[in-house]
Design an enzyme around this catalytic site. Sequence first.
Site, short mmCIF file in Angstrom:
data_model
loop_
_atom_site.label_atom_id
_atom_site.label_comp_id
_atom_site.label_asym_id
_atom_site.label_seq_id
_atom_site.Cartn_x
_atom_site.Cartn_y
_atom_site.Cartn_z
CE1 TYR A 184 10.30 -5.47 -3.56
CE2 TYR A 184 8.19 -4.96 -2.55
CZ TYR A 184 9.23 -5.83 -2.76
OH TYR A 184 9.20 -7.07 -2.18
CB CYS B 44 13.84 7.88 13.32
SG CYS B 44 15.20 9.03 13.54
#
Length: 402
Positions: A302, A327
């Site tokens: 968000y 990653c």
Amino acid sequence: MDYKSLRNEFNTPFYIYDFDEIKKNFLELKEAFKARKSQIFYALKANSNLSLLQMLVKLDSGFDCVSIGEVKRALRAGAKPYKIIFSGVAKTEEELKEALGYDILYINLESESELLLLENVAKKLNVKARISIRVNPDVDAKTHPYISTGLNENKFGVEIEQAKKMYLYAKKSSYLEPIGIHFHIGSQLLDLSPVYEAAEIVAKLVRELKALKIDIKFFDIGGGLGVAYEKDDLRPDLYLYAQGILSKLGGLDVTIGMEPGRFLVAKSGKFVCSVLYEKHNKTKRFVIVDGAMNDLIRPSLYEAYHEIIMPYNEGEKSLCDIVGGICESGDFFAKDRLLEQTQSGDILVINDAGAYGFSMSSNYNTRNRVCELALEDGKIRMIRQRESFEDQIILEEKFLKD
């Protein structure tokens, strides 16, 4: 709080929740609506730890569940079936059957197709299903688009005219009993005027339904009360919130339902992690910590802000990105944030992480989910132990070929 002792005992990263603060928030909201019949249905999706739910059961909370798993969690924590409502847009036939078997308060319907499916399930079981219908009042909550739910463009609820037809159908059915009406226009609401607007629209519909001899007993205003992640002084005035809702219900004898989640638990929670090391290039400073986006995804999902403090560090601050070991370039807790200089082992505390933190966590990159702690009456205890690698693979390992 002695974070160093907690790290020595439990390791990092971990979540810790202040149960006393949650109790205070719950009782303040309950007090605001004391002038009318009301029931708080805590929204499990915000934080569904069993110990937290058990504490809320003791406060006479109800529970808003959006999966059959959440229904089972509430029951396992000691909730009474008549304090549980089951919402969500994609309930399966098996879930509906199971919910009817538990005899919960009511099932909140989100479409005509779901209405017909539930009727068929109830008919097979030869029971009468108590229902509510989620009405979409087409009111703009003015919040983040991912958590806006009250517009026609959103997947939730049904339009006013369709809701009328569904209520009339249910009234005539031998297997459906309409007892509630529901709306929820979005989350993280600090400006409450859209809620009042929606309440007025839905109250008008209730009056029309009662004129048609459809006895609506529960008027569920949903959740959405916001918390100010950056400015504490923006906390909604609960008295004004209640009065704004009540002013729209003149002449209606209904029990007001509400579904707070974030409002009750967000500010109570902290995510605590440790610095692994710093990394610098020509233009950026990175503070790399042992927590990651799989533990707290809100900043990545968000672009949410969480205050981050270093309780044991002082001195000059400089801009940095605070990142984890996932990653993904989206693995960060903050970007371009002013922070003191760090060394390996320094403790970072991410505030206001009690809602949609652990409940949205995952095992991405085969990382173990963290432990959870509770602070209550001055004592700290573990309420969920840290996962192990064996915990993660137990459902897969038995399928390995010899």
